[in-house]
Design an enzyme around this catalytic site. Structure first.
Site, mmCIF file in Angstrom:
data_model
loop_
_atom_site.group_PDB
_atom_site.id
_atom_site.type_symbol
_atom_site.label_atom_id
_atom_site.label_comp_id
_atom_site.label_asym_id
_atom_site.label_seq_id
_atom_site.Cartn_x
_atom_site.Cartn_y
_atom_site.Cartn_z
ATOM 1 N N MET A 27 -69.495 -79.761 61.218
ATOM 2 C CA MET A 27 -68.293 -80.499 60.811
ATOM 3 C C MET A 27 -67.335 -80.599 62.002
ATOM 4 S SD MET A 27 -67.660 -79.663 56.838
ATOM 5 C CE MET A 27 -66.785 -78.144 57.016
ATOM 6 N N LEU A 30 -66.139 -77.782 67.446
ATOM 7 C CA LEU A 30 -67.246 -76.942 67.914
ATOM 8 C C LEU A 30 -66.741 -75.752 68.725
ATOM 9 C CD1 LEU A 30 -69.787 -79.718 69.009
ATOM 10 C CD2 LEU A 30 -69.480 -78.654 66.758
ATOM 11 N N HIS A 34 -71.387 -72.767 67.377
ATOM 12 C CA HIS A 34 -72.125 -74.030 67.352
ATOM 13 C C HIS A 34 -72.932 -74.197 68.649
ATOM 14 C CE1 HIS A 34 -68.571 -75.178 64.720
ATOM 15 N NE2 HIS A 34 -69.583 -75.437 63.936
ATOM 16 N N GLN A 58 -67.901 -81.696 49.959
ATOM 17 C CA GLN A 58 -68.113 -80.256 49.844
ATOM 18 C C GLN A 58 -66.786 -79.490 49.785
ATOM 19 O OE1 GLN A 58 -70.361 -79.996 53.735
ATOM 20 N NE2 GLN A 58 -69.256 -78.072 53.931
ATOM 21 N N ASP A 150 -72.898 -68.415 57.524
ATOM 22 C CA ASP A 150 -72.868 -69.004 56.183
ATOM 23 C C ASP A 150 -74.174 -68.628 55.481
ATOM 24 O OD1 ASP A 150 -70.351 -70.508 56.406
ATOM 25 O OD2 ASP A 150 -71.416 -71.543 57.995
ATOM 26 N N VAL A 176 -72.326 -65.500 65.949
ATOM 27 C CA VAL A 176 -71.726 -65.252 67.270
ATOM 28 C C VAL A 176 -70.317 -64.698 67.048
ATOM 29 C CG1 VAL A 176 -71.023 -66.303 69.465
ATOM 30 C CG2 VAL A 176 -73.088 -67.104 68.308
ATOM 31 N N SER A 185 -65.465 -69.030 63.938
ATOM 32 C CA SER A 185 -65.360 -69.982 62.839
ATOM 33 C C SER A 185 -64.348 -71.038 63.246
ATOM 34 C CB SER A 185 -64.835 -69.253 61.591
ATOM 35 O OG SER A 185 -64.322 -70.189 60.666
HETATM 36 O O1 PAF Z 1 -71.833 -75.435 57.877
HETATM 37 C C1 PAF Z 1 -71.262 -76.547 57.987
HETATM 38 O O2 PAF Z 1 -70.573 -76.811 58.973
HETATM 39 C C2 PAF Z 1 -71.426 -77.586 56.893
HETATM 40 O O3 PAF Z 1 -71.479 -76.990 55.648
HETATM 41 C C3 PAF Z 1 -72.645 -78.505 57.118
HETATM 42 C C4 PAF Z 1 -73.951 -77.741 57.073
HETATM 43 C C5 PAF Z 1 -72.514 -79.211 58.464
HETATM 44 C C6 PAF Z 1 -72.690 -79.583 56.030
HETATM 45 O O4 PAF Z 1 -71.541 -80.362 56.020
#
Ligand code: PAF
Length: 278
Positions: A27, A30, A34, A58, A150, A176, A185
């Site tokens: 999302m 970064l 990531h 979501q 997650d 990490v 995060s």
């Molecule tokens: O973990 C995330 O950043 C989000 O839940 C994902 C997997 C990119 C889906 O939107």
């Protein structure tokens, strides 16, 4: 590196790629967590696609969709340096051309969503699975990379892939942490100085729990009490033990246990999650 914001162009580019495709769904905003997924994907695939999409379906109505950090230019720089082939950053209208209530969604079963993050965020995992499935279809990736921070999301996506026979390999990647063990995060950006200090009690609790287990303590109550004492200044939403293979709750710790925590810090009310594998 190509930056693509529409599905037609993405499909065309994907058609012309030679060799394997690794997907890193994100999302945006970064960080080094990531980056570790992207670096691994670049190492293991001929082509890497990073998706950057703050997925509205979501988020619940009172959640942080509007204030979720967005920094596309910086994210693209990181991707370019890391050797990514395509950044796919669509607008909401490109991904969803209908109202949420009128979309076909993938809804994982209650057994896996009616607990932990799924319990306090109803519909969250329907939104995650639905967007991830779309990204799998659009990118035709051979592998997709997800962080173990997650943990429930990772378990649910692995189950979706198995249940629906997606032809893709899910690669779990380790959490990490900062030097002081705070799990990375995108939501750490919200923390005030004091909140950041208090947030450290989450990872401290988890590392202390692991130490207790290694010293022979298996009773859930004893371990949870020690964690809650360390996190007494936080609003703890859950602290739970699950079996890493089934994600079912456990009454006692063993070597398959993941301990998971979700808690809010007092000043900014930021909700943070973290976990540890015993
Ligand atoms: O973990 C995330 O950043 C989000 O839940 C994902 C997997 C990119 C889906 O939107």
């Amino acid at each position: 590196m190509k930056i693509i914001d529409n599905i037609k162009e993405l499909k065309n580019e994907i058609k012309n790629l030679k060799g394997s495709i690794g997907l890193v769904p994100t999302m945006g905003a970064l960080h080094n967590g990531h980056k570790s997924l992207i670096d691994r994907a670049v190492n293991e695939n001929d082509n890497v696609v990073v998706s950057i999409f703050v997925n509205p379906i979501q988020f619940g109505i009172n959640e942080d969709l509007d204030k979720y950090p967005r920094q596309l230019n910086l994210d693209c720089e990181l991707c370019q340096k890391a050797g990514v082939k395509i950044v796919f950053a669509p607008k909401v209208s490109e991904m969803y051309d209908d109202d949420k209530n009128n979309l076909t969604l993938i809804c994982p079963p209650y057994s896996v969503v009616d607990k932990l993050c799924g319990k306090s965020r109803p519909g969250h995992f329907d939104g995650v699975c639905s967007v991830v499935a779309k990204l799998f279809n659009l990118t035709k990736a051979n592998r997709a990379y997800f962080g173990q921070k997650d943990a429930q999301q990772l378990f649910i996506i692995q189950k979706m892939v198995k249940d629906l026979n997606f032809d893709i390999e899910i690669i779990p990647c380790p959490i990490v942490r900062e030097a002081d063990n705070l799990a990375l995060s995108s939501r750490n950006k919200y923390l005030s100085e004091n909140d950041r200090k208090l947030a450290l009690t989450i990872s401290q609790s988890l590392f202390n729990a692991k130490k207790m287990f290694q010293e022979g303590i298996k009773q859930k109550r004893a371990i949870i009490d020690a964690c809650l004492k360390l996190m007494e200044q936080l609003d703890v939403e859950y602290i739970e033990f699950v079996d890493k293979n089934t994600f079912e709750f456990q009454d006692e710790a063993n070597e398959n246990t993941i301990i998971l925590i979700a808690a809010r810090v007092p000043e900014t009310n930021t909700r943070l999650i973290d976990n540890i594998n015993l």
